[in-house]
Design an enzyme around this catalytic site. Structure first.
Site, PDB file in Angstrom:
ATOM      1  N   ARG A 136      -2.037   5.405  -9.197  1.00 36.60           N
ATOM      2  CA  ARG A 136      -2.036   5.646  -8.427  1.00 36.60           C
ATOM      3  C   ARG A 136      -1.602   6.413  -7.362  1.00 36.60           C
ATOM      4  NH1 ARG A 136      -5.972   7.679  -9.949  1.00 36.60           N
ATOM      5  NH2 ARG A 136      -7.684   7.955  -7.499  1.00 36.60           N
ATOM      6  N   CYS A 289       0.274   2.141   3.963  1.00 36.79           N
ATOM      7  CA  CYS A 289      -1.453   3.171   4.532  1.00 36.79           C
ATOM      8  C   CYS A 289      -2.408   2.942   5.656  1.00 36.79           C
ATOM      9  CB  CYS A 289      -2.126   3.441   3.113  1.00 36.79           C
ATOM     10  SG  CYS A 289      -2.944   2.098   3.148  1.00 36.79           S
ATOM     11  N   THR A 290      -1.840   1.331   5.805  1.00 37.73           N
ATOM     12  CA  THR A 290      -2.955   1.005   6.974  1.00 37.73           C
ATOM     13  C   THR A 290      -2.097   0.972   8.346  1.00 37.73           C
ATOM     14  OG1 THR A 290      -4.335  -0.728   6.020  1.00 37.73           O
ATOM     15  CG2 THR A 290      -4.490  -0.709   7.847  1.00 37.73           C
ATOM     16  N   THR A 347      -4.512  -8.427   6.319  1.00 37.04           N
ATOM     17  CA  THR A 347      -3.821  -7.723   6.671  1.00 37.04           C
ATOM     18  C   THR A 347      -2.560  -7.336   7.509  1.00 37.04           C
ATOM     19  OG1 THR A 347      -3.244  -4.961   7.088  1.00 37.04           O
ATOM     20  CG2 THR A 347      -4.593  -5.841   8.377  1.00 37.04           C
ATOM     21  N   ARG A 370     -12.341  -5.714   3.100  1.00 43.76           N
ATOM     22  CA  ARG A 370     -12.749  -4.456   1.378  1.00 43.76           C
ATOM     23  C   ARG A 370     -13.626  -4.000   1.248  1.00 43.76           C
ATOM     24  NH1 ARG A 370      -7.601  -4.316  -1.118  1.00 43.76           N
ATOM     25  NH2 ARG A 370      -5.711  -5.236   0.288  1.00 43.76           N
ATOM     26  N   ASN A 455      -6.634   6.843   2.064  1.00 44.42           N
ATOM     27  CA  ASN A 455      -5.305   5.517   2.573  1.00 44.42           C
ATOM     28  C   ASN A 455      -4.744   5.953   0.717  1.00 44.42           C
ATOM     29  OD1 ASN A 455      -8.307   4.672   1.406  1.00 44.42           O
ATOM     30  ND2 ASN A 455      -7.180   3.491   0.134  1.00 44.42           N
TER      31      ASN A 455
END
Length: 479
Positions: A136, A289-290, A347, A370, A455
């Site tokens: 991705r 990403c977070t 996380t 999620r 994200n």
């Protein structure tokens, strides 16, 4: 002429100006490697309607009319003067010209004065890039690198490494995955599979598809690749020792990991990159990403109000790591069907922030949920602040940082009352501040901020920004 006809005539003039601006934007990019943006929003390859809507956004941002004719006038001047490769904010220039117009003889003298710092910019040496992995993030990086190649003055994608062999059928499948994307739409370019050279021809340039079982077994120099930056987006190698294996391969100079790394600098571009000189380090991590979504926001709050303590809850799109149907999984709950359930998981973003902002060490807790969307995520930041504030002050602070300073690429300010997750897909900023959702307690000591982020797309752009810093191909910028 009645009102309706006047409106039609006015709109036609605006659209003609937008067409003219599109031509200038294209000429600047392909002839001079100069990219124009409008308050950090990309302008390249946008339609007339998109150009006009971005000007409406700018007007809303400043609560004043924002003329496309001024944008065209400034862009025309930029086209006629000598500048090095650059990224220039047409919105900021237009806004400043409107405020300072009386101090300049004409728009040309204004632009020359504002961009005089470009004269001290050193010539860029283009950098070869290798993508290790083509999932991705890898495909989004490939799209961006090739879409923004221009004259090749910055980064040049030369090869993509996969851990599966590439026969004619798999090459075509990989080409198709690059052409079409269920979330981000079609690639705005050409992709041709070339089995005879084991390559993809993307926008007319050859990108070699290399099969490798192990990082150190590839001789990139045999493909004409030298002194390259390798971006590892497999997630298989996350420690300094494992990532160092890439440096054994001939032709690789630096390594960038698209995940949190152990024993290597974890960088959120815009916040802490200057702490790590690319001449002194060979391996870097772009964090998660977070982490890239929350760190710029937390830096603003820490620098202005001070963070006493807080909790962050990330409501994250499901990922390929989860199961589509209930099945075994090494982590708790992630084995349950991703598209049918909200799934609580962990996380590390709360502790990862402290690597970029040491003052926040031990002050934050974090968890994740999620949810059944394929992309587009949200962090809820619940913070106790040292300096009491109001909602109006909080929003003013965030608007200021979104408009000027070192975090303008990282923070997008949203006025939208109707904002939902699908709206933020394709946003290049890693953090989208939802001004209409923020909450401040009555005593002003607790604030709740809602931070949206794509994200995939927003994070990929942070990786690209960091890659340019590591490769020393950051252009002259005017924000």
């Amino acid at each position: 002429m009645n009102l309706y006809q006047k409106q039609l005539s006015s709109e036609a003039e605006k659209r003609r100006s937008a067409v003219e601006l599109i031509k200038i934007i294209s000429d600047l990019w392909y002839e001079k490697s100069i990219e124009l943006v409008l308050f950090r929003n990309p302008l390249f390859d946008k339609s007339v309607s998109e150009i006009l809507n971005l000007h409406l956004y700018a007007a809303h941002f400043h609560n004043k009319p924002f003329s496309i004719d001024t944008s065209v006038a400034i862009a025309n001047v930029i086209l006629t003067i000598h500048l090095p490769p650059a990224k220039l904010d047409l919105g900021k220039l237009s806004y400043e010209y409107r405020l300072e117009e009386e101090h300049y003889e004409d728009v040309r003298h204004f632009v020359l004065e504002k961009l005089k710092g470009a004269k001290t910019t050193k010539n860029l040496q283009p950098k070869d890039v290798v993508l290790y992995g083509f999932g991705r993030i890898g495909r989004l990086l490939a799209r961006e690198l090739l879409f923004k190649t221009g004259k090749g003055a910055q980064m040049r994608l030369r090869a993509i490494v996969t851990r599966d062999k590439n026969d004619a059928l798999s090459l075509e499948k990989r080409a198709s995955l690059l052409r079409y994307d269920s979330i981000h739409g079609d690639f705005q370019g050409t992709v041709i599979a070339d089995p005879s050279n084991n390559a993809l021809i993307i926008n007319g340039t050859t990108v070699y598809m290399i099969y490798a079982n192990a990082p150190e077994e590839v001789d990139y120099s045999s493909y004409g690749i030298e002194n390259a930056l390798l971006i590892d987006n497999t997630g298989a190698f996350t420690t300094k020792e494992a990532l160092s294996r890439h440096l054994v391969a001939k032709g690789i100079h630096k390594v960038l990991l698209t995940a949190p790394g152990k024993g290597v600098p974890n960088i959120v571009y815009g916040v802490n990159q200057h702490q790590f000189n690319p001449e002194k380090f060979d391996i870097f991590s772009a964090a998660s990403c977070t982490t890239n979504a929350i760190t710029p926001i937390l830096k603003v709050i820490e620098d202005t109000l001070g963070v006493v303590s807080g909790h962050l809850e990330t409501i994250h799109a499901y990922t390929n790591d989860q199961n589509l149907v209930d099945n075994m999984h090494r982590k708790y709950r992630r084995g349950r069907a991703a598209t049918l359930n909200m799934v609580i998981t962990e996380t590390g973003a709360g502790t990862a922030v402290a690597k970029a902002i040491p003052a926040l060490e031990g002050k934050l807790t974090s968890n994740a949920i999620r949810v059944p969307v394929p992309n587009g995520s949200l962090v809820v930041l619940n913070l106790e602040v040292a300096t009491p504030t109001t909602l109006e002050t909080l929003n003013d602070i965030m608007k200021k940082y979104a408009l000027e300073g070192e975090l303008v690429e990282q923070i997008k300010y949203s006025f939208n009352h109707e904002l939902v997750s699908s709206d933020i897909i394709g946003t290049a900023a890693p953090a989208i501040y939802d001004s209409k959702a923020s909450i401040v307690s009555r005593d002003g000591k607790r604030v709740v901020l809602y931070i949206w982020y794509d994200n995939e797309y927003g994070y990929s752009h942070q990786v690209i920004r960091l890659a340019k810093y590591i490769a020393k191909v950051r252009r002259f910028t005017y924000y």
